[in-house]
Every structure is written in structure tokens, then in C-alpha cells.
Write a protein that holds these residues in place. Structure first.
Motif, PDB file in Angstrom:
ATOM      1  N   THR A   1      32.107  37.714 -55.889  1.00 51.77           N
ATOM      2  CA  THR A   1      31.440  36.663 -55.110  1.00 51.77           C
ATOM      3  C   THR A   1      31.238  37.146 -53.676  1.00 51.77           C
ATOM      4  O   THR A   1      31.937  36.725 -52.765  1.00 51.77           O
ATOM      5  N   GLN A   2      30.285  38.050 -53.506  1.00 54.21           N
ATOM      6  CA  GLN A   2      30.082  38.692 -52.205  1.00 54.21           C
ATOM      7  C   GLN A   2      29.725  37.696 -51.112  1.00 54.21           C
ATOM      8  O   GLN A   2      30.139  37.832 -49.961  1.00 54.21           O
ATOM      9  N   GLU A   3      28.961  36.672 -51.486  1.00 55.20           N
ATOM     10  CA  GLU A   3      28.531  35.705 -50.490  1.00 55.20           C
ATOM     11  C   GLU A   3      29.658  34.786 -50.046  1.00 55.20           C
ATOM     12  O   GLU A   3      29.541  34.079 -49.046  1.00 55.20           O
ATOM     13  N   LYS A   4      30.800  34.802 -50.765  1.00 52.43           N
ATOM     14  CA  LYS A   4      31.926  33.941 -50.419  1.00 52.43           C
ATOM     15  C   LYS A   4      33.104  34.713 -49.836  1.00 52.43           C
ATOM     16  O   LYS A   4      34.120  34.111 -49.491  1.00 52.43           O
TER      17      LYS A   4
ATOM     18  N   LEU B   1      28.364  41.463 -47.198  1.00 57.09           N
ATOM     19  CA  LEU B   1      29.322  40.350 -47.124  1.00 57.09           C
ATOM     20  C   LEU B   1      28.992  39.493 -45.908  1.00 57.09           C
ATOM     21  O   LEU B   1      29.673  39.544 -44.889  1.00 57.09           O
ATOM     22  N   PRO B   2      27.963  38.678 -45.993  1.00 51.60           N
ATOM     23  CA  PRO B   2      27.483  37.944 -44.812  1.00 51.60           C
ATOM     24  C   PRO B   2      28.420  36.855 -44.302  1.00 51.60           C
ATOM     25  O   PRO B   2      28.256  36.383 -43.181  1.00 51.60           O
ATOM     26  N   SER B   3      29.404  36.447 -45.126  1.00 52.14           N
ATOM     27  CA  SER B   3      30.274  35.329 -44.735  1.00 52.14           C
ATOM     28  C   SER B   3      31.608  35.782 -44.147  1.00 52.14           C
ATOM     29  O   SER B   3      32.483  34.942 -43.901  1.00 52.14           O
ATOM     30  N   LEU B   4      31.790  37.080 -43.934  1.00 55.18           N
ATOM     31  CA  LEU B   4      33.072  37.577 -43.428  1.00 55.18           C
ATOM     32  C   LEU B   4      33.451  36.905 -42.114  1.00 55.18           C
ATOM     33  O   LEU B   4      32.660  36.854 -41.176  1.00 55.18           O
ATOM     34  N   GLN B   5      34.686  36.409 -42.076  1.00 48.36           N
ATOM     35  CA  GLN B   5      35.220  35.801 -40.858  1.00 48.36           C
ATOM     36  C   GLN B   5      36.467  36.509 -40.360  1.00 48.36           C
ATOM     37  O   GLN B   5      36.941  36.241 -39.254  1.00 48.36           O
ATOM     38  N   SER B   6      37.011  37.414 -41.190  1.00 50.64           N
ATOM     39  CA  SER B   6      38.260  38.079 -40.833  1.00 50.64           C
ATOM     40  C   SER B   6      38.210  39.530 -41.280  1.00 50.64           C
ATOM     41  O   SER B   6      37.852  39.815 -42.428  1.00 50.64           O
ATOM     42  N   ILE B   7      38.548  40.451 -40.380  1.00 47.23           N
ATOM     43  CA  ILE B   7      38.581  41.875 -40.698  1.00 47.23           C
ATOM     44  C   ILE B   7      39.886  42.473 -40.186  1.00 47.23           C
ATOM     45  O   ILE B   7      40.273  42.257 -39.040  1.00 47.23           O
TER      46      ILE B   7
END
Length: 388
Positions: free
Chosen positions: A121-124, A150-156
Motif C-alpha cells: 500500500t504505497q499510497e498509505k 511514497l507520497p504520504s510519508l510523514q516520518s523518516i
């Protein structure tokens, strides 16, 4: 002292049953339970990584995986497609470089190809973590490629021993402007935080063992209006030993102001009580400061919750913080302090202090998954003159 909840006890029991192959094959768990059981299962025994294959149907609701302690193979990567992951921490990727070569870079790795095979689920996908090898030719330009995938990334969470050689922080910030959490711990040769001001939504910044020699390199921290959590702790990193960093002094000299900062970890750095009090004056929103193994680790500041060695209660909070956040270095430092107290000053301790210190050691043996940390706690019991 925090006691385990019924849910935590149930998680341990279920994980143990799966480990022992004594659980019905048709069991079903919800998302929260699956995540907790898999985490406990992997902490219990690294070999349980194979259970993700044999129990993929029963654990199909897993959404979070932390594989930092495992070298997952190609078959394991493909098996991850069976789960709808929103959080994935690979850990070290270097051993997979030959399996996913970058066609445009003979020394590089095609992380996009890896993620396409691993993430269903790349978009999630919200959180991504990995570490890399220090060759400057490894994973060049990964930021823009991954941001599109991964356009929805919020944490790295990214660990590169020579961060600025092949992963400019400015490129990272430009590619992921919606980040809420950024962890760049252990980055060396990072001379500045330039570009971080573009992370307008950043709430948590972790940069353990990061030394920025130029105090002006911190200036853009003042631009982070939503920053709540800042970890600037030091110590001994995995790549090298470093001397303690006077990071609070650098922030004061650079006149940094983070108006909404609530939590600060400056453990194992050079910070004196007067510096910390001045920093608090500039950051009135601060509620908690972790100051384990610093020049003010026995200080008391009534306006904040100061985690240090000032009292048995503070020691317990320090241990809970260290173990919960997988900070074995901090936990072991706490245990050494307890050992010294019980070994040299036990005649001066009252009953409540002794009880608090013993409860702290008991907490370590009950909750820590780190063998060396547990060994130090046991050694404290075995060698302290208090028990003679």
C-alpha cells in the motif's frame, strides 16, 4: 512505577504461544494486537522472522514492522507484500545492494525497486526507516525517487555514517516537505541543518550523536514553529567514539528560539545547570528535559520534569525512558549510577530510597530486551556491598 497492562500481558502470552508453535492456526488478531504481538515475537527471538511467512494469514493485519535487527533476504522482502504496511524500518540495506542494483549507478542500489516489491500500500505508507553504507556513490538521488513512490510519508529514520557525502539534508527536506518526524541520528560530516526550515510541519527531530561544529548551522531550527520534540543527545555512536558535545551552549550562542518546544533530550552532552536554566527561559513551553549523564544530572529544577539522578523517582523515569526508547547506553549509565549508590552510599540511604533503587533494577530485568543491560543489572545485585 509502571506496571504492565492486561493487554501487554496478553501480547506476551500470545507471542510466546506462536514462538512455541502451540497456538491454533486459525486465530485472528486486530491491527493493534497484530502489531504488538509481532513486535514482541521479533524481540523474543530473531529467528521468529520466519513466522511472518508461516503465519502470514493469521498476522495479515500487521501494519508496522521494525526489521533493524534482522538481515531480511529477497524471499522475505517479497513476503512483505502480504501485509498492508504503513510503517517499515528496514535497518541496514547494504546486504541487499547486489539483489537490487541501480541500473544507472554500478555502485548504487535501486531502492525504488526494493520498495515496489516490499510495500503493498504505497499510497498509505507513513513511516520509512533504513540505514546505508558510507560509500558516497551508494543510493544517490534516492530522495526524489522515494517521494514520488511514497507520497504520504510523514516520518523518516535514516542512518548514514557520512550523511552529507551522498544525501544532502537540503535534498531530503525539499523532497519530503510534509514530514512530521525526522531522525538523522549518527550523521557525520553534517556541517549545517540548512534546508530544514522547509519542513513546516515537523513536530519531532532526532539527531543523536550529530556534531555540528559551526553554531550558525543550527539557525534554521528557529523556523520550525511546530517542533515539539528535540533529541540532541550524545554518547558513543555506532561508527566512532566522540567527545561530549556542548550542544545547548551552541544553541544559546546561536540565539535559537523554538517557541513550541515541549520535550528536550540532551543526555550525554556537555550542559551545565546555568546553561539549562537559561535555555528554559528562552523556551517557556518546555515540560520535560532528559539530562542523564550530564553536568546537571543531579540537579533539581522545579518548573520542569527533569529526568536525571536527582531522586529514586527521577532515576525510575530515566530508566523507563531509556528502555522504552531502546537507549541501552542511557539505561546502562543509570544502572552504573545505582550500583555506585548501593556500593558506596548505602549507609546514608533511607528505606524509601533503597526501595526505589531496588524497584528500578527490578524494572530493568522485567522490561529490558537488551542482554548487556540485563547483565549489568544482575551484576549490580551480585557485587554491591549493600547485599553483604
Amino acid at each position: 512505577m509502571v506496571f504492565p497492562t492486561l493487554f501487554q500481558l496478553a501480547v506476551k502470552s500470545v507471542a510466546q504461544q506462536i514462538h512455541n508453535e502451540k497456538i491454533p492456526i486459525d486465530f485472528n488478531l486486530d491491527i493493534k494486537s497484530s502489531n504488538a504481538v509481532v513486535k514482541e515475537l521479533l524481540e523474543m527471538d530473531p529467528q521468529n522472522i520466519e513466522k511472518l511467512k508461516t503465519h502470514k494469514n493469521q498476522l495479515s493485519t500487521v501494519t508496522e514492522l521494525d526489521l533493524r535487527k534482522f538481515k531480511i533476504d529477497v524471499e522475505g522482502i517479497l513476503n512483505l507484500k502480504n501485509f498492508k504496511l504503513t510503517s517499515l524500518n528496514f535497518g541496514d540495506l547494504y546486504h541487499l545492494r547486489t539483489k537490487y542494483p541501480d541500473p544507472t549507478n554500478s555502485y548504487g542500489m535501486d531502492i525504488v525497486s526494493l520498495l515496489e516489491r516490499a510495500v503493498n500500500t504505497q499510497e498509505k505508507m507513513i513511516h520509512l526507516g533504513f540505514s546505508g553504507e558510507e560509500d558516497k556513490r551508494y543510493m544517490i538521488g534516492w530522495e526524489k525517487k522515494v517521494s514520488k513512490l511514497l507520497p504520504s510519508l510523514q516520518s523518516i529514520k535514516i542512518t548514514f555514517s557520512r550523511f552529507c557525502q551522498h544525501c544532502q539534508l537540503s535534498n531530503l527536506c525539499d523532497s519530503f516537505p510534509n514530514l512530521r518526524i525526522l531522525d538523522i541520528s549518527f550523521a557525520t560530516r553534517l556541517s549545517t541543518l540548512e534546508g530544514i526550515k522547509n519542513l513546516k510541519h515537523l513536530q519531532k527531530l532526532v539527531m543523536r550523536y550529530v556534531r555540528i561544529e559551526d553554531r550558525d548551522g543550527y539557525k534554521e531550527l528557529s523556523e520550525l514553529k511546530n517542533l515539539r520534540f528535540l533529541d540532541l543527545s550524545g554518547g558513543i555512536g555506532p561508527y566512532r567514539s566522540i567527545s561530549p558535545i556542548p550542544v545547548i551552549r551552541s544553541l544559546l550562542q546561536a540565539e535559537i528560539r523554538m517557541e513550541n518546544l515541549e520535550f528536550l533530550d540532551c543526555s550525554m552532552t556537555v550542559v551545565w545547570k546555568h546553561e539549562l536554566k537559561e535555555f528554559l527561559e528562552h523556551h517557556p513551553s518546555l515540560k520535560t528535559v532528559v539530562a542523564i549523564s550530564t553536568k546537571c544530572d543531579k540537579s533539581h529544577i522545579p518548573t520542569i520534569d527533569l529526568l536525571n539522578y536527582n531522586s529514586p523517582d527521577s532515576i525510575m523515569k530515566s530508566l523507563e525512558y531509556a528502555i522504552t526508547n531502546d537507549r541501552s547506553d542511557l539505561a546502562e549509565d543509570c544502572i552504573l549510577f545505582i550500583a555506585e549508590k548501593l556500593n558506596t552510599n548505602h549507609n546514608q540511604l533511607d528505606a524509601s530510597e533503597i526501595s526505589g533503587l531496588l524497584k528500578a533494577l527490578g524494572y530493568v530485568l522485567r522490561e529490558s530486551k537488551n542482554n548487556m543491560t540485563n547483565y549489568r543489572a544482575i551484576r549490580c545485585f551480585a557485587e554491591s556491598k549493600f547485599f553483604e
